[in-house]
Design a protein around this motif. Structure first.
Motif, PDB file in Angstrom:
ATOM      1  N   THR A   1      -4.323   2.708  -1.212  1.00 50.34           N
ATOM      2  CA  THR A   1      -3.680   1.479  -1.682  1.00 50.34           C
ATOM      3  C   THR A   1      -2.750   1.721  -2.863  1.00 50.34           C
ATOM      4  OG1 THR A   1      -5.637   0.246  -0.969  1.00 50.34           O
ATOM      5  CG2 THR A   1      -4.124  -0.880  -2.460  1.00 50.34           C
TER       6      THR A   1
ATOM      7  N   ARG B   1      -4.015  -5.208  -7.083  1.00 48.97           N
ATOM      8  CA  ARG B   1      -4.138  -4.918  -5.659  1.00 48.97           C
ATOM      9  C   ARG B   1      -5.287  -3.948  -5.379  1.00 48.97           C
ATOM     10  NH1 ARG B   1      -0.956  -2.319  -3.230  1.00 48.97           N
ATOM     11  NH2 ARG B   1      -1.054  -3.468  -1.272  1.00 48.97           N
TER      12      ARG B   1
ATOM     13  N   HIS C   1     -10.933  -2.721  -3.737  1.00 52.19           N
ATOM     14  CA  HIS C   1     -11.318  -1.414  -3.196  1.00 52.19           C
ATOM     15  C   HIS C   1     -11.989  -0.524  -4.239  1.00 52.19           C
ATOM     16  CE1 HIS C   1      -8.782  -2.638   0.117  1.00 52.19           C
ATOM     17  NE2 HIS C   1      -7.753  -2.764  -0.704  1.00 52.19           N
TER      18      HIS C   1
ATOM     19  N   ASP D   1       0.829  -1.200   0.000  1.00 53.89           N
ATOM     20  CA  ASP D   1       0.000   0.000   0.000  1.00 53.89           C
ATOM     21  C   ASP D   1       0.866   1.253   0.000  1.00 53.89           C
ATOM     22  OD1 ASP D   1      -2.129  -1.675   0.101  1.00 53.89           O
ATOM     23  OD2 ASP D   1      -2.706  -1.215   2.170  1.00 53.89           O
TER      24      ASP D   1
END
Length: 620
Positions: free
Chosen positions: A498, A484, A488, A402
């Motif tokens: 992130t 990743r 979200h 992150d």
């Protein structure tokens, strides 16, 4: 059992969701002698047998004692003034007709008549004697083409639904034939929960800007005209604190109350009020009456109208206190060779900016704008950059970890808002934010892909002038970061935390807060554009307070402009990504305002169209 009907009820739903049937059921429960007036807004299309069949099917299932009136445009508001009960089906079709009649699809700006018709309808709904049930299509639950016309319709329909919902007693969402009653007084992102207790803060300790207490009613956010109320709840991305321990203040920023910790606050999206529609209509009428051919000012006229609506006054005033905010920060991904410059050049650029040696600072001097350089995330600082706003020393590599943890992400958001407050309180009437970070287009492109759904290769550009090998490294980094980011996609702040970065979050908070305080901003570059995308998610409606300086050579920036429905002012192919193009556009804004304020009218000057058969040269 037929559900009870409120005085005014808005029924929303997607195509074939059962919204019209539910609306009819609400009124079927009235006494049998109640002759419901069915106001049909759909226009018959000659030769469209499918549309005729739909109209016939709707009519066949309605009780025989109901009456049907076909209404269009302002006829709907007039019809609502007569006694009910009334069922309107539907608002989306009505809006389509209004936009059609005004010639909106081909017009450079939305004609003033559209705003007047919408405002008149909302007022008529609020004053309707009732019972009144209105049906409308919920934005996003129908097929809308991704074109300028499609985006314009989507935005206008969302605004219409929200305005009508604010004056209704009940709002229902119909999904798969099942009706879900929405919480009263809700605003986008506002949870319908009981207020949490908040420790009272003595007045002497209350900071600026004020942090709102949890549980403040969302209905205080905006009035039916779209103006944001001057309450803490009206803050875009409002900080709603939970009960908790003492806070650690952000260095150089206003402190948080002792009863609230920045690690405990929750960022809640809150809608921003639109620029003033009355001033906009006055400005459109003013432009139409100037001593020139119809549409003669082109984009300059549009700019003048935009400034008038942002300032709430017609004619608008020329911006005279433009402020450029340059953020200095480092990105961990820059160490992966995704830029033509090494990571340490971020600090070098900040030092050069503080010394007035970068293109943006030279352009600012020429345009009469002032510049502020702030360090929000450099690893080692920079000479001349203000250090008191530091959030973190660099960020994580977004392809592996992150960018920031949750607490620092919240601090960055608050820092951006406080910087906006500081500039506006100092008198800024136009804002130009930018970042000086090396490698920032990698997280920025990742954010754009996450929000728009674009593939990684569709957002990778050359940015600082990278070669093919660096381009491939950048593409891989964006691909891995996007993986990743996927958990979200529905959480804007989590996305920024992130796969974003300190400067990008600060920029988002800055732009959202500026819009809430009704100060316009000029966007320039991919990084600012990506931050603007997320700012508009956290503060819906903020985009109406922005104008784009120019298209970027970065493909992701093109997606930003399309998503925000912004048309660039210039096309100078400037690739500095530091706000230079935005500053260069300042004289255009000044000129646009002065043209509206100082140009004579056709009536006053006598410059009016004449007989086309007049003698040659008479008008030269």
């Amino acid at each position: 059992m037929t559900p009870p009907v409120e005085l005014r009820t808005l029924v929303l739903g997607g195509t074939r969701s059962g919204k019209s049937r539910h609306a009819e059921e609400l009124l079927e429960g009235l006494p049998c002698d109640a002759a419901v007036r069915y106001l049909a807004t759909g226009r018959r299309i000659p030769g469209d047998t499918d549309w005729d069949a739909r109209i016939a099917a709707h009519a066949a299932r309605r009780p025989a004692h109901w009456t049907t009136e076909e209404v269009v445009g302002t006829e709907l508001a007039t019809a609502l003034a007569r006694p009910g009960p009334v069922l309107v089906d539907d608002l989306a079709t009505w809006l389509t007709g209004v936009l059609d009649d005004a010639g909106t699809w081909a017009a450079p700006v939305v004609p003033a008549g559209v705003d007047a018709a919408v405002d008149g309808l909302v007022s008529a709904v609020a004053a309707a004697p009732g019972p009144l049930v209105l049906v409308s299509a919920e934005t996003g639950l129908g097929v809308v083409p991704d074109t300028r016309a499609g985006r314009l319709f989507r935005d206008r329909l969302g605004e219409l639904n929200a305005a009508v919902a604010r004056v209704c007693d009940d709002v229902v969402l119909v999904v798969a034939g099942r009706a879900l009653a929405l919480p009263p007084g809700g605003t986008a992102g506002t949870p319908a929960v009981a207020p949490a207790p908040v420790t009272e803060v003595p007045a002497a300790e209350t900071p600026e800007p004020e942090v709102p207490a949890a549980g403040i009613a969302a209905t205080e956010v905006a009035d039916p005209a779209g103006d944001v109320a001057g309450t803490p709840a009206g803050v875009p991305g409002a900080v709603v604190p939970a009960t908790g321990a003492a806070a650690g203040a952000v260095a150089g920023a206003a402190p948080t109350p002792d009863s609230v910790s920045e690690s405990d606050v929750e960022i809640v999206p809150v809608t921003v009020g639109r620029p003033d529609s009355r001033s906009r209509r006055e400005a459109v009428a003013l432009v139409d009456g100037l001593a020139m051919p119809t549409g003669g000012l082109g984009r300059l006229g549009e700019l003048g109208v935009w400034l008038a609506s942002c300032q709430g006054v017609c004619p608008p005033q020329a911006p005279v206190r433009a402020r450029v905010l340059l953020l200095a920060a480092d990105h961990g991904i820059a160490a992966n060779g995704v830029s033509a410059y090494p990571p340490e050049v971020s600090a070098v650029r900040a030092t050069a900016a503080a010394a007035g040696r970068l293109p943006v600072t030279v352009a600012a001097r020429a345009a009469g704008a002032t510049v502020r350089v702030v360090d929000v995330g450099l690893v080692s600082g920079a000479e001349g950059a203000e250090p008191g706003w530091l959030v973190a020393h660099g960020t994580g590599r977004i392809d592996r970890e992150d960018a920031l943890d949750g607490e620092r992400a919240t601090t960055a958001w608050l820092t951006g808002r406080r910087l906006a407050d500081a500039e506006i309180d100092a008198g800024a009437d136009l804002l130009i934010p930018a970042t000086l970070a090396v490698g920032v287009t990698t997280p920025a492109a990742t954010l754009v892909a996450a929000v728009t759904g674009a593939e990684p290769v569709a957002v990778v550009g050359r940015a600082s002038g990278i070669d093919d090998r660096a381009w491939m490294r950048k593409a891989v980094a964006i691909r891995d970061a996007l993986r990743r980011a996927r958990p979200h996609l529905r959480d804007p702040l989590a996305l920024l935390r992130t796969v974003g970065g300190t400067d990008l979050i600060v920029l988002a908070g800055f732009l959202a807060r500026a819009a809430e305080r009704k100060v316009p901003a000029v966007l320039d570059g991919l990084a600012v554009g990506a931050a603007a995308l997320l700012a508009d998610e956290l503060a819906p409606g903020a985009k109406d307070w922005w104008v784009a300086a120019q298209p970027s050579t970065e493909p992701a920036a093109t997606l930003v402009l399309e998503h925000l429905s912004l048309v660039p002012l210039l096309d100078l192919a400037v690739r500095t990504e530091d706000g230079t193009a935005a500053v260069t556009a300042l004289p255009l804004l000044v000129t646009a305002a002065r043209l509206l304020a100082e140009t004579g009218t056709a009536r006053d000057t006598g410059v009016v169209p004449g007989d086309v058969t007049a003698a040659a040269g008479a008008g030269r």
